[in-house]
Design an enzyme around this catalytic site. Structure first.
Site, PDB file in Angstrom:
ATOM      1  N   HIS A 157       0.879  -1.266   0.022  1.00 30.00           N
ATOM      2  CA  HIS A 157      -0.182  -0.013   0.111  1.00 30.00           C
ATOM      3  C   HIS A 157       0.586   1.192   0.215  1.00 30.00           C
ATOM      4  O   HIS A 157       0.353   2.117  -0.657  1.00 30.00           O
ATOM      5  CB  HIS A 157      -0.828  -0.080   1.267  1.00 30.00           C
ATOM      6  N   CYS A 158       2.096   1.144   0.842  1.00 32.90           N
ATOM      7  CA  CYS A 158       3.030   2.407   0.660  1.00 32.90           C
ATOM      8  C   CYS A 158       3.371   2.897  -0.535  1.00 32.90           C
ATOM      9  O   CYS A 158       3.789   4.016  -0.748  1.00 32.90           O
ATOM     10  CB  CYS A 158       3.962   1.928   1.683  1.00 32.90           C
ATOM     11  N   VAL A 159       3.620   1.949  -1.466  1.00 34.77           N
ATOM     12  CA  VAL A 159       4.225   2.069  -2.758  1.00 34.77           C
ATOM     13  C   VAL A 159       3.179   2.643  -3.972  1.00 34.77           C
ATOM     14  O   VAL A 159       3.428   2.713  -4.978  1.00 34.77           O
ATOM     15  CB  VAL A 159       5.140   1.034  -3.334  1.00 34.77           C
TER      16      VAL A 159
END
Length: 346
Positions: free
Chosen positions: A334-336
């Protein structure tokens, strides 16, 4: 104003491509992971890739697709050339918001490297760069939200006026320390048209650099369902904080006064790099059109997390992607990524 939920229809997802200018450990494995994410996204919607060199990146993706046996149509990818410090699109990406009459606003908040921990001068310019490169449809308006500092991974929306966040992150020093908590809440309510904000007072995972981003802690899956990271091992260093978070979640109610449906996702077994624990979390999943992409840890708990999320998203394919290489950068799937609603990307 309305901040849409992640499960609403999307036009595309942004990735910021890792290359040898970025501080990744084992870059080749990280690029392989990005390629697998790219393939999964392209099965369902458009893909925007921000990169320092579109030609080199396109060539590299084709090489990876051939070597890994992936089905990636390079001509369906929108490339945008831009200088970058790192590749965490969730936090330097623009945040999509609707106006009262359906107006499309792309909010460009300040990104300052998670409270001045890391360089962010180039990443902080990415949203404006891709906007002025006409990546978005002509009815999308870019709104400069300076001086407010906000990362996309620090907030989660039910699409109906409730925001989920953590006090540890939004009230941390070196972000908006000139504001107290009430003032920060007022800024958020105004920007996103919120009816209420749920502040998680607990929740931490060892190895996390973000000051407890909510997207590794707890996530809306529907307006009445929250998936969250649960630690079952009392000897684990994360147990106390995650258990305290769980107790707060059990005491929460939806706007109509009903308890939330809570879906516990197991904390993966501890993983380490150079003696430091890595912040693995199945809550770092990405919802896209027709699918949910779950960050795998190469363990039996991958299937447990997949099954629990499949029960929550019966109409979507829940797919596990091995994201252990991303943990070397202290983040995950999700972070990328950063999604954009339907009708936003050309």
């Amino acid at each position: 104003m309305r901040l849409p939920a992640e499960w609403e229809r999307q036009s595309g997802v942004q990735l910021t491509w890792p290359d040898d200018t970025t501080p990744w450990y084992e870059l080749e494995k990280v690029q392989e992971c990005y390629a697998r994410i790219a393939e999964a996204v392209l099965e369902h919607e458009n893909l925007l890739i921000v990169t320092t060199s579109p030609e080199d990146t396109a060539r590299r993706i084709e090489e990876l697709a051939t070597g890994l046996g992936l089905d990636i149509d390079i001509y369906r990818i929108i490339f945008c050339e831009c200088g970058i410090n790192d590749t965490w699109a969730r936090d330097h990406g623009g945040i999509s918001v609707y106006g009262d009459n359906g107006e499309k606003y792309l909010y460009d908040f300040v990104f300052n490297g998670w409270g001045l921990k890391f360089a962010s001068d180039k990443d902080n310019l990415i949203t404006r760069k891709i906007f002025f490169d006409n990546v978005f449809n002509e009815d999308v308006m870019c709104v400069d939200m300076r001086p407010f500092v906000l990362e996309g991974g620090s907030i989660d929306s039910d699409g109906q006026g409730t925001l989920l966040t953590t006090a540890e992150c939004l009230c941390s020093v070196n972000r908006n320390e000139y504001l107290d908590r009430d003032e920060i809440e007022a800024e958020l309510r105004s920007a996103f048209g919120l009816k209420r904000i749920i502040w998680l007072e607990h929740g931490a995972i060892a190895g996390d650099d973000t000051d407890s981003h909510v997207d590794i802690m707890a996530r809306f899956c529907s307006p009445d369902t929250i998936a969250y990271t649960k630690c079952y091992d009392e000897a684990d260093e994360n147990y106390a904080e995650l258990s305290a978070m769980e107790e707060q979640l059990k005491g929460l109610a939806t706007p109509d006064g009903k308890p939330y449906n809570l879906v516990p996702l197991p904390l993966p077994e501890p993983m380490y790099l150079d003696g430091y624990r890595l912040p693995a979390s199945y809550a770092n999943f990405l919802i896209i059109n027709g699918a949910v992409l779950v960050p795998g840890a190469g363990a039996d708990t991958d299937e447990i997390a997949r099954e629990r999320l499949q029960a929550v998203f019966p109409d979507r394919e829940v797919k596990v992607i091995d994201c252990r290489p991303l943990l070397s950068g202290h983040g995950s799937l999700h972070c990328v990524t950063m999604q954009f609603p339907e009708g936003w990307i050309n």
